[in-house]
Design an enzyme around this catalytic site. Structure first.
Site, PDB file in Angstrom:
ATOM      1  N   CYS A 154      -0.165   6.665   2.800  1.00  0.00           N
ATOM      2  CA  CYS A 154      -0.509   8.018   3.212  1.00  0.00           C
ATOM      3  C   CYS A 154      -0.188   8.967   2.070  1.00  0.00           C
ATOM      4  O   CYS A 154      -0.216  10.180   2.226  1.00  0.00           O
ATOM      5  CB  CYS A 154       0.275   8.388   4.457  1.00  0.00           C
ATOM      6  SG  CYS A 154       0.644   6.968   5.471  1.00  0.00           S
ATOM      7  N   CYS A 203      -5.884   1.777   6.701  1.00  0.00           N
ATOM      8  CA  CYS A 203      -6.440   1.622   8.040  1.00  0.00           C
ATOM      9  C   CYS A 203      -6.897   2.972   8.532  1.00  0.00           C
ATOM     10  O   CYS A 203      -6.269   3.591   9.388  1.00  0.00           O
ATOM     11  CB  CYS A 203      -5.467   0.963   8.988  1.00  0.00           C
ATOM     12  SG  CYS A 203      -3.759   1.085   8.531  1.00  0.00           S
ATOM     13  N   GLU A 232       0.865  -1.161   0.000  1.00  0.00           N
ATOM     14  CA  GLU A 232       0.000   0.000   0.000  1.00  0.00           C
ATOM     15  C   GLU A 232       0.907   1.218   0.000  1.00  0.00           C
ATOM     16  O   GLU A 232       1.607   1.469   0.963  1.00  0.00           O
ATOM     17  CB  GLU A 232      -0.865   0.012   1.267  1.00  0.00           C
ATOM     18  CG  GLU A 232      -1.504  -1.323   1.602  1.00  0.00           C
ATOM     19  CD  GLU A 232      -2.886  -1.487   1.001  1.00  0.00           C
ATOM     20  OE1 GLU A 232      -3.273  -0.632   0.200  1.00  0.00           O
ATOM     21  OE2 GLU A 232      -3.554  -2.469   1.326  1.00  0.00           O
ATOM     22  N   CYS A 273      -4.272   7.770   6.217  1.00  0.00           N
ATOM     23  CA  CYS A 273      -3.870   6.488   5.653  1.00  0.00           C
ATOM     24  C   CYS A 273      -4.947   5.981   4.722  1.00  0.00           C
ATOM     25  O   CYS A 273      -6.136   6.115   5.005  1.00  0.00           O
ATOM     26  CB  CYS A 273      -3.643   5.467   6.757  1.00  0.00           C
ATOM     27  SG  CYS A 273      -3.340   3.823   6.112  1.00  0.00           S
ATOM     28  N   HIS A 285      -6.263   5.743  12.714  1.00  0.00           N
ATOM     29  CA  HIS A 285      -5.909   7.150  12.933  1.00  0.00           C
ATOM     30  C   HIS A 285      -7.037   7.887  13.646  1.00  0.00           C
ATOM     31  O   HIS A 285      -6.786   8.821  14.408  1.00  0.00           O
ATOM     32  CB  HIS A 285      -5.584   7.827  11.604  1.00  0.00           C
ATOM     33  CG  HIS A 285      -4.244   7.418  11.062  1.00  0.00           C
ATOM     34  ND1 HIS A 285      -3.072   7.899  11.581  1.00  0.00           N
ATOM     35  CD2 HIS A 285      -3.892   6.559  10.079  1.00  0.00           C
ATOM     36  CE1 HIS A 285      -2.050   7.364  10.918  1.00  0.00           C
ATOM     37  NE2 HIS A 285      -2.521   6.541  10.007  1.00  0.00           N
ATOM     38  N   ARG A 334      -0.005  -2.596  11.433  1.00  0.00           N
ATOM     39  CA  ARG A 334       1.403  -2.611  11.058  1.00  0.00           C
ATOM     40  C   ARG A 334       2.332  -2.155  12.168  1.00  0.00           C
ATOM     41  O   ARG A 334       3.538  -2.111  11.966  1.00  0.00           O
ATOM     42  CB  ARG A 334       1.624  -1.767   9.809  1.00  0.00           C
ATOM     43  CG  ARG A 334       0.952  -2.382   8.606  1.00  0.00           C
ATOM     44  CD  ARG A 334       0.819  -1.408   7.466  1.00  0.00           C
ATOM     45  NE  ARG A 334       0.206  -2.039   6.318  1.00  0.00           N
ATOM     46  CZ  ARG A 334      -1.110  -2.174   6.138  1.00  0.00           C
ATOM     47  NH1 ARG A 334      -1.936  -1.697   7.034  1.00  0.00           N
ATOM     48  NH2 ARG A 334      -1.583  -2.767   5.065  1.00  0.00           N
ATOM     49  N   SER A 353       4.890   2.621   9.746  1.00  0.00           N
ATOM     50  CA  SER A 353       5.852   2.405   8.660  1.00  0.00           C
ATOM     51  C   SER A 353       6.996   3.405   8.707  1.00  0.00           C
ATOM     52  O   SER A 353       8.013   3.202   8.047  1.00  0.00           O
ATOM     53  CB  SER A 353       5.151   2.407   7.303  1.00  0.00           C
ATOM     54  OG  SER A 353       4.332   1.250   7.218  1.00  0.00           O
ATOM     55  N   CYS A 367       3.358  -0.144   4.489  1.00  0.00           N
ATOM     56  CA  CYS A 367       2.205   0.694   4.173  1.00  0.00           C
ATOM     57  C   CYS A 367       2.651   2.124   4.114  1.00  0.00           C
ATOM     58  O   CYS A 367       2.982   2.726   5.118  1.00  0.00           O
ATOM     59  CB  CYS A 367       1.110   0.544   5.206  1.00  0.00           C
ATOM     60  SG  CYS A 367      -0.290   1.608   4.855  1.00  0.00           S
TER      61      CYS A 367
END
Lengths: 191, 569
Positions: B552, B63, B13, B60, B67, B482, B505, B549
């Site tokens: 963003c 997910c 992602e 993001c 957030h 993650r 990440s 990931c």
């Protein structure tokens, strides 16, 4: 509770509303949600930047209209219409680094409960930097996106009623092409 | 010596670039460069902190809810608000659902194809595949006819040249070791998992509103109605039954497909228990409160740090010790490159000094990433399911210990085997099992509250900005799928003054710091073999084992130079 999450015709606006023009699809979907001209029974969703996570909302539809920012290299605000196979043709040959619209369409081919007609209406972004508002060029194109989406929905409704087949893109409303060309349509792509 | 560049890393992602030096068939150094430019504070400054979560859930692409949750946690921390028990339970249910969903998608749809050769599956004997499947699991869909059907479906896809999701693989690479039958079984389960995740995420539709983005978060609790007698309430006895049914379907797919498939694949790739070990430092903020969020000791997954692979000791996490470097990141700190800044003092002053594209290599001695380099007490940390599992295991969490020990016994592997690429994959699967079990428990607790008339779901105390102090600051921690996610908020005169998010990440994919210490990806790639630098499948295995990931970033569909219909005058 096994009810479907959406109706037979589904519109999903995708994109990131905090990355300026990237969110144009979501902005268009929100406009459609408030538009009385949308035929009854159409589900309109803000899909944000979700990809595969949109499957439950899309898999039971027989008609799916996706609204998104699409980088065609054309002038900002330029409207593009693509079918599912157009999108897959662009993504199959090159590496898919975003699990976005292309992957959603590919996954739908594997799990959809019935044959689907999928149309993507895309807008060329001018600016995808952090920011919650659209650039003037893309903002000006927003009514065209809404009109094109309405035209598509009307076509589907008519073809359903007439039990007809497909719809030629030439029936979509034309938009003015009075946009300034942009030297670097999507700067982050190149970094 | 060869320098290999993977850009973009596929089946993740977001956008990630890896450069690696290969000597004698082994990676001897590596650099991870992310193109995410974080600047959420630019959007949030001046806004009402109670609506921050609505904006942060757009950070993001995948997910979104994590957030939102970290944001309400941060604002509640700043304003001294405790949420009612039902809000805690609903948040746990929503978050565990997200993590289960993410982990299943990761294994089957993003990572399995590094180990499973789709094209080889076409050569499998469906009858033998059926025998194999029945020997490892009692999952009902295992007949020869079923596997023949899947094989025909994939053959048709290959013939139509629309490989779609299977399009970007190194099919036929010598590092693929599964026999055709195992490949066919895995491809079939890939499709099963797609169907599963479609149904499973309905938990979010029930608790979050019929919208892909959850609408029901609220500072002080949840905007979810609980009523035992009201058919229209979000949570009523009928809904509890439905949620339990979905949770049980998750338990079934994890225990009958996910875990057996991981064990079956691992058996053919045992060398990968010795590869990709990485930093050896692991951090978890802890998640899923069983009581007050202020007391991490009650969390289902504990908070803690493990240093140098030493499972005999769990160190505490002190939020004050988290800092970020920009020595190798395209930012400037006012006080200069060598400094590290706590998120409360965080600055985001982007300044790109890298080579002008198109370029061959990044200037890795200088700045080379849009990610900052977060550190804990100046140490780089790995975060994610393996870190959570190891911290829980070393803390003596009973369920975790039992599950890890029994799995290691099945694999005939010591606990040190977990410090590896396969260890990350196994940890993710085991965590999914733990959460699927726990999910049903939380739903039952919610049902019990409903039955006993405990219906409170929002604490309105301090909702009114007039009750707030002139200045306040707080942090919200959560363990996203993650890894460790932190939001920091500073409130002044009832509006947001500063807001920073340090995402998982960034910990894992971040670049070197001012001391030259590698980030988690960079360290994990050392000593990874690469048989064919043109097709670095082994590198992808280790990177994908983290579930990268960086979504963003932008979401634009790129069709430059491709056929498309333009609509214009």
């Amino acid at each position: 509770m096994r009810d479907s999450l959406a109706s037979d015709t589904v519109v999903i606006g995708v994109g990131n509303t905090i990355l300026s023009d990237d969110g144009v699809g979501v902005h268009a979907a929100r406009k459609l949600q408030a538009d009385p001209r949308v035929p009854a029974g159409v589900t309109i969703l803000d899909g944000g930047t979700l990809g595969l996570e949109l499957l439950p909302y899309a898999a039971d539809a027989s008609r799916l209209l996706l609204l998104d920012a699409v980088n065609t290299g054309e002038a900002p605000g330029t409207l593009t219409r693509m079918t599912a196979s157009d999108v897959l043709a662009t993504s199959a040959g090159q590496s898919v680094h975003q699990l976005g619209v292309a992957d959603l369409i590919a996954a739908l081919a594997l799990v959809a409960t019935r044959p689907q007609e999928i149309v993507v209406l895309g807008v060329q972004p001018a600016n995808t930097d952090w920011g919650a508002s659209l650039s003037p060029e893309v903002d000006a194109a927003l009514p065209h996106v809404v009109n094109a989406a309405l035209a598509q929905l009307r076509l589907w409704k008519e073809s359903r009623e007439a039990n007809l087949g497909t719809d030629p893109p030439s029936l979509l409303p034309r938009q003015s092409s009075e946009h300034q060309p942009l030297s670097k349509p999507c700067e982050k792509e190149s970094l | 010596m060869a320098r290999i560049v993977v850009d973009p890393v596929t089946r993740i992602e977001g956008h990630l670039r890896i450069e690696a030096e290969v000597n004698g068939g082994l990676i001897t150094d590596a650099w991870s460069s992310g193109t995410m430019f974080r600047g959420i504070e630019l959007i949030l400054r001046g806004r009402d902190p109670r609506e921050a979560w609505i904006w942060t859930q757009r950070i993001c692409g995948v997910c979104t809810m994590v957030h939102a949750l970290a944001s309400v946690n941060a604002v509640e921390d700043a304003l001294g608000i405790e949420v009612p028990d039902n809000a805690r339970l609903i948040r746990n249910i929503i978050a565990a659902t997200q993590t289960i969903q993410d982990h299943v998608i990761h294994f089957y749809h993003l990572h399995a194809l590094d180990w499973v050769d789709v094209v080889s599956a076409l050569k499998a004997d469906p009858a033998k595949t059926s025998q194999l499947a029945q020997s490892i699991s009692d999952w009902p869909k295992s007949s020869a006819t079923y596997f023949k059907g899947v094989q025909d479906h994939v053959s048709a896809l290959v013939a139509s040249k629309q490989l779609s999701l299977f399009g970007a693989g190194y099919w036929g690479h010598p590092a693929y070791h599964l026999p055709p039958e195992a490949n066919l079984m895995a491809v079939a389960h890939y499709l099963e998992a797609l169907h599963f995740q479609r149904e499973f995420i309905r938990i979010h539709a029930v608790l979050g509103g019929k919208n892909p983005h959850l609408q029901t978060f609220l500072v002080g609790g949840m905007a979810t109605s609980l009523d035992p007698n009201e058919p229209g309430a979000t949570v009523n006895p009928e809904r509890i039954d439905f949620l339990l049914e979905v949770a049980k379907s998750a338990q079934a797919i994890v225990s009958q497909l996910y875990i057996p498939d991981v064990l079956a694949v691992a058996a053919f790739y045992r060398d990968w228990f010795e590869r990709g070990e990485g930093l050896g430092n692991f951090m978890s903020y802890g998640a899923y409160p069983q009581g007050s969020i202020k007391d991490p000791a009650n969390f289902f997954l504990p908070r803690g740090i493990i240093l140098n692979r030493d499972l005999s000791q769990v160190h505490p996490v002190n939020p004050e010790n988290i800092t970020e470097y920009v020595a190798h990141s395209w930012y400037e700190y006012l006080e200069g490159n060598p400094t590290a800044k706590h998120p409360y003092e965080g600055e985001t002053n982007p300044k790109y000094t890298g080579p002008k594209p198109p370029y061959e290599h990044l200037e890795v001695d200088q700045k080379y990433s849009w990610l900052k380099a977060p550190r804990y007490q100046d140490k780089a940390m790995e975060v994610g399911p393996l870190a959570r599992l190891l911290v829980a295991y070393a803390s003596g969490q009973q369920e975790v210990k039992a599950l890890v020990d029994s799995t290691l016994a099945k694999l005939k592997a010591p606990p040190t085997a977990l410090f590896s690429t396969l260890g990350r994959i196994a940890a993710r699967a085991l965590e999914t099992q733990l959460l699927a079990n726990q999910l049903a428990g939380w739903i039952e607790e919610l049902g019990n509250n409903l039955a006993t008339g405990n219906l409170a779901v929002h604490n309105g105390q301090n909702w009114d900005p007039k009750s707030w102090p002139d200045t306040a600051r707080g942090f919200g921690f959560f363990e996203a799928p993650r890894g460790s996610l932190g939001h920091w908020v500073e409130i002044e005169n009832q509006a947001i003054k500063n807001y920073q998010a340090v995402v998982p990440s960034t910990w894992n994919a971040g670049p070197r710091d001012a001391h030259g210490q590698r980030g988690a990806y960079e360290a994990a790639l050392l000593k990874t073999p690469v048989a064919d630098p043109e097709r670095p499948l082994e590198l992808l295995r280790t990177i994908h084992s983290f579930d990268p990931c960086l979504a963003c970033a932008v979401h634009v569909v790129d069709v430059r130079g491709r056929t498309h219909a333009r609509v214009e005058a």
